[in-house]
Design an enzyme around this catalytic site. Structure first.
Site, PDB file in Angstrom:
ATOM      1  N   ALA A 104      -8.264  16.192  50.428  1.00  0.00           N
ATOM      2  CA  ALA A 104      -7.943  15.542  49.156  1.00  0.00           C
ATOM      3  C   ALA A 104      -6.774  16.189  48.444  1.00  0.00           C
ATOM      4  CB  ALA A 104      -9.168  15.555  48.234  1.00  0.00           C
ATOM      5  N   HIS A 105      -6.638  17.516  48.538  1.00  0.00           N
ATOM      6  CA  HIS A 105      -5.659  18.185  47.675  1.00  0.00           C
ATOM      7  C   HIS A 105      -4.224  18.068  48.186  1.00  0.00           C
ATOM      8  CE1 HIS A 105      -4.591  22.147  49.638  1.00  0.00           C
ATOM      9  NE2 HIS A 105      -5.641  21.840  50.362  1.00  0.00           N
TER      10      HIS A 105
ATOM     11  N   THR B 132     -10.091  22.284  56.722  1.00  0.00           N
ATOM     12  CA  THR B 132     -10.441  23.390  57.617  1.00  0.00           C
ATOM     13  C   THR B 132     -11.843  23.214  58.161  1.00  0.00           C
ATOM     14  OG1 THR B 132      -8.928  25.001  56.629  1.00  0.00           O
ATOM     15  CG2 THR B 132     -10.887  25.876  57.712  1.00  0.00           C
TER      16      THR B 132
ATOM     17  N   GLN C 158      -1.406  15.990  56.697  1.00  0.00           N
ATOM     18  CA  GLN C 158      -0.067  15.785  56.152  1.00  0.00           C
ATOM     19  C   GLN C 158       0.435  14.351  56.307  1.00  0.00           C
ATOM     20  OE1 GLN C 158       1.601  17.716  54.265  1.00  0.00           O
ATOM     21  NE2 GLN C 158       0.431  19.606  54.494  1.00  0.00           N
TER      22      GLN C 158
ATOM     23  N   CYS D  34      -1.659  28.575  54.368  1.00  0.00           N
ATOM     24  CA  CYS D  34      -2.787  29.253  55.008  1.00  0.00           C
ATOM     25  C   CYS D  34      -2.310  30.418  55.863  1.00  0.00           C
ATOM     26  CB  CYS D  34      -3.577  28.266  55.862  1.00  0.00           C
ATOM     27  SG  CYS D  34      -4.332  26.936  54.907  1.00  0.00           S
TER      28      CYS D  34
END
Length: 429
Positions: A209-210, A79, A188, A334
């Site tokens: 990273a997540h 983000t 993605q 989100c």
């Protein structure tokens, strides 16, 4: 509270992935007093050790996309990377007479769309492009809005809700022809779909990273150096990260992202093969349920499958899936945090009628899922569908041969999942 009947099956890897154990072990070395915990900006020996670890992490992230280490700026996540790329580039280029038009796509992540909205309030001209019913952007639609005043084009590589893969090569050629910058949200796609910034003329790439078996709270922005792309920083402070992202860099987070990127590069081929098999198994099993509409394309990313169930109300479906202990999504995490009432803006942009958009489910797969879990998940869905459709007039009309367009009063082309004659599930254990 009643006891759970069965374990939850997690099929929401597009929202977040578990941290790989190897990543956890690497991060632990940069947290406590017996490890390398110093500030990487410090000049003493412990600080320089931390700086060296940061340099290695930057190298690993860069290697995954074919970049140079100096082209990677660590952020708090994608983000922030999206905000820095779009707002930073747009403001710098307008300040230097390089255009003030921003072009993006209606199916982008909210962190892109909301940034564009904020920039429009600053006087920038923003063009939002439509997609087809399959979610793909027609390059001709981009041609229609590009001009000499275009400063930046922002396009997501793989859509986070539908898995639709945009043709970046075709789009990049058009963007470069008018001298604009191309920003790509690759959250993605990184580690799955090939993305080499040396071969593809993209200028800015956002990473997280997540979504890659790394920790939450860290991401990165690739910023092309040759030819050099300049940005106005969003924050001001100590001058870290080339002055574009001031503040003490969390070394343990960056190390975790670096290791996750290195593992992704090593496992890319095996992960791709595994996910392709899981995706096929899930798709064929869902198709056997009947009345399952594909929201996306046949050639979408292997880890995402978005479908709608004919004859089912969205709120009821969401309740039943939760009761079935299935961790799936009806949109992006989100967006869900903002509201759980409005249908997905992505599916709306694809022309899906509200009823089908509400009845949509995103299944997203990961490297730890087994074929048995896929089968169990579909069986739980089958049981719920049978019960719900028993009382559905829409389902009865569908079974009698009425078209989807007539049922949902839409002219949008819709694709129903179907098993080919004699198709067999690939055995995955």
């Amino acid at each position: 509270m009643s006891a759970r009947q069965h374990e939850t099956i997690y099929l929401d890897y597009a929202a977040t992935t578990p941290v790989d154990p190897e990543v956890v072990r690497a991060m632990a070395n940069y947290l406590s007093g017996d490890g390398v915990f110093a500030n990487p900006a410090s000049e003493h020996a412990p600080g320089q050790q931390a700086a060296e670890a940061l340099a290695v992490a930057r190298l690993r992230v860069a290697a995954l996309v074919g970049a140079e280490p100096g082209e990677i700026v660590f952020t708090s996540g994608a983000t922030e990377a999206n905000n820095l790329a779009i707002a930073g580039a747009a403001r710098w280029r307008r300040r230097h007479g390089r255009g003030q038009r921003i072009v993006t796509v209606r199916t982008e992540h909210k962190s892109v769309l909301e940034t564009c909205t904020a920039l429009a309030a600053e006087g920038f001209a923003v063009s939002y492009l439509d997609v087809g019913a399959d979610g793909r952007l027609d390059p001709a639609a981009l041609d229609a809005v590009l001009d000499d005043d275009t400063a930046l084009v922002s396009v997501m590589h793989v859509n986070n809700e539908t898995g639709v893969v945009q043709d970046l090569a075709a789009l990049a050629t058009r963007v470069k022809a008018v001298g604009a910058l191309l920003h790509v949200d690759a959250v993605q796609s990184i580690g799955g779909e090939p993305l080499d910034v040396r071969a593809l003329p993209v200028d800015l790439v956002s990473l997280s990273a997540h979504k890659l078996y790394g920790p939450k709270g860290v991401g990165a922005l690739y910023i092309r150096q040759r030819p050099r792309v300049r940005l106005c920083p969003l924050l001001h402070g100590g001058g870290q990260e080339a002055g574009l992202r001031p503040g003490t860099v969390p070394v343990h987070q960056a190390v975790g992202m670096g290791v996750a990127c290195e593992l992704a590069a090593q496992r890319r081929a095996s992960d791709a093969l595994w996910l392709k098999g899981l995706h096929q198994r899930l798709r064929e099993s869902l198709a056997a349920l009947g009345g399952v509409v594909l929201n996306g394309r046949e050639d979408g990313a292997a880890h995402i499958l978005n479908v709608s169930f004919v004859g089912i109300q969205g709120e009821t479906l969401a309740y039943e899936l939760q009761a079935a202990d299935l961790a799936v999504a009806s949109g992006s995490a989100c967006t869900a945090a903002l509201s759980n009432r409005a249908p997905s803006h992505v599916l709306q942009a694809m022309g899906r009628p509200a009823a089908l958009a509400h009845a949509a489910v995103r299944f997203s797969l990961g490297r730890s899922i087994t074929g048995h879990e896929i089968d169990t998940a579909v069986e739980r869905i089958r049981c719920r569908l049978q019960s719900l459709r028993r009382f559905s007039p829409l389902w009865r009309d569908w079974c009698r041969g009425r078209s989807l367009q007539a049922l949902y009063e839409t002219a949008t082309p819709l694709t129903v999942l179907e098993n080919s004659p004699g198709a067999r599930k690939r055995e995955i254990t």
